[in-house]
Design an enzyme around this catalytic site. Structure first.
Site, mmCIF file in Angstrom:
data_model
loop_
_atom_site.group_PDB
_atom_site.id
_atom_site.type_symbol
_atom_site.label_atom_id
_atom_site.label_comp_id
_atom_site.label_asym_id
_atom_site.label_seq_id
_atom_site.Cartn_x
_atom_site.Cartn_y
_atom_site.Cartn_z
ATOM 1 N N TYR A 282 0.994 -1.170 0.100
ATOM 2 C CA TYR A 282 -0.159 -0.048 0.157
ATOM 3 C C TYR A 282 1.196 1.151 0.120
ATOM 4 O O TYR A 282 1.958 1.400 0.920
ATOM 5 C CB TYR A 282 -0.854 -0.083 1.500
ATOM 6 N N SER A 283 0.432 1.813 -0.869
ATOM 7 C CA SER A 283 0.074 2.767 -1.602
ATOM 8 C C SER A 283 0.190 2.850 -3.106
ATOM 9 O O SER A 283 -0.115 3.531 -3.823
ATOM 10 C CB SER A 283 -1.637 2.869 -2.093
#
Length: 316
Positions: free
Chosen positions: A53-54
């Site tokens: 992420y991300s």
């Protein structure tokens, strides 16, 4: 504050898992700190993130969410207020990912460094890796548990058959076993979990922390027409829910939320919490008002009529 046991891990968690995928995506570091402060103040102690992420955000490579959480730990000294879950296995940070022993052992050090902590409460396989023997992956996780770097392990995106096989491998070899399962499950997406994964989880006393609990925000009721999707980060996914069945579910959520003086989001999460296999559904928030709905869901007791209405409306 009411907490739930996270399967057999011995960890006590708030009934709603906060999805940390928003950190470094729809929330910058300053805004993320505000949400993290609010979570800690409310006793919402369970946060899920991943080393990937991300990475989908232009200019990102993965690790941004973990970095923000780590910076918050350093700024506030609140590491002991959080049950922290992260994941390994997806391609990120210039790596191809996977669950080889060498990759897991390298990746965990990166996560610990970014998170600015010396242990991870729940370390999860982000995806199944058919190219690596289960024995190899589980032995690597077992070494991390024995070294004190990880307290418990779990898995995400496994089929029922592979998840059961992994549990059997752990038992046969005396290795740490997956104590949690992270599948997709919500009022929109029910079939695979209920027919295949839930029986495995219940039979093995595995805690379920299902993702997309609000179907990318659709079940909050904020997307009701194509115009509502314009310019939204999750618009392309949510658009597929704007059909007869999806609108029927929203109507049922409206009815139940009015009956209980609540919100569609809180009701959708409360319905999940009434399902026997679910421990702590994952949902995100980008504002204090949205956090209110997540917090309210944890104590919202739905009557049988409301539960039946939602289950019938969401039937295929």
């Amino acid at each position: 504050m009411t907490y739930r046991s996270l399967g057999t891990t011995g960890l006590q968690v708030f009934p709603i898992t906060f999805g940390g995928n928003v950190f470094g995506w729809t929330l910058d570091e300053t805004a993320s700190f505000g949400i993290l402060d609010a979570l800690a103040d409310r006793g919402m102690n369970f946060i899920d993130t991943a080393d990937a992420y991300s990475r989908w955000v232009p200019g990102n490579q993965g690790g941004e969410s973990e970095t923000i959480i780590g910076n918050w730990f350093k700024r506030t000294g609140r590491r002991d207020r959080v049950i922290l879950a992260t994941k390994v296995g997806k391609a990120a940070l210039g790596s191809q990912g996977g669950l080889s022993a060498a990759y897991i052992e390298k990746a965990v050090e990166g996560s610990l460094r970014r998170l600015q902590t010396d242990y991870i409460d729940l370390y999860q396989a982000h995806d199944d890796d058919a190219a690596t023997p289960l024995e190899e992956s589980l032995a690597a996780f077992d070494r991390l548990v024995k070294a004190g770097k990880v307290r418990a392990i779990g898995a995400s995106n496994y089929t029922a058959a592979r998840f059961q096989e992994a549990l059997d491998v752990s038992r046969a070899n005396g290795l740490a076993a997956y104590a949690t399962l992270q599948p997709e499950y919500n009022l929109i997406e029910r079939r695979e979990f209920e027919t295949e994964l839930a029986p495995v989880a219940l039979r093995n006393q595995v805690a379920v922390i299902n993702y997309y609990a609000l179907a990318s925000g659709f079940l909050s009721g904020k997307y009701r027409t194509a115009a509502d999707l314009e310019g939204k980060a999750r618009g392309s996914r949510v658009g597929s829910y704007l059909d007869e069945r999806g609108l029927r579910i929203l109507e049922a959520l409206d009815q139940v939320s009015q009956r209980h003086g609540s919100t569609p989001a809180a009701v959708a999460l409360a319905w999940l919490l009434h399902q026997p296999a679910v421990t702590a559904p994952i949902a995100s928030a980008t504002s204090a008002a949205q956090l209110d709905s997540l917090q309210a869901a944890a104590t919202l007791a739905l009557d049988r009529e409301s539960l039946d209405l939602l289950s019938t409306a969401s039937a295929y």
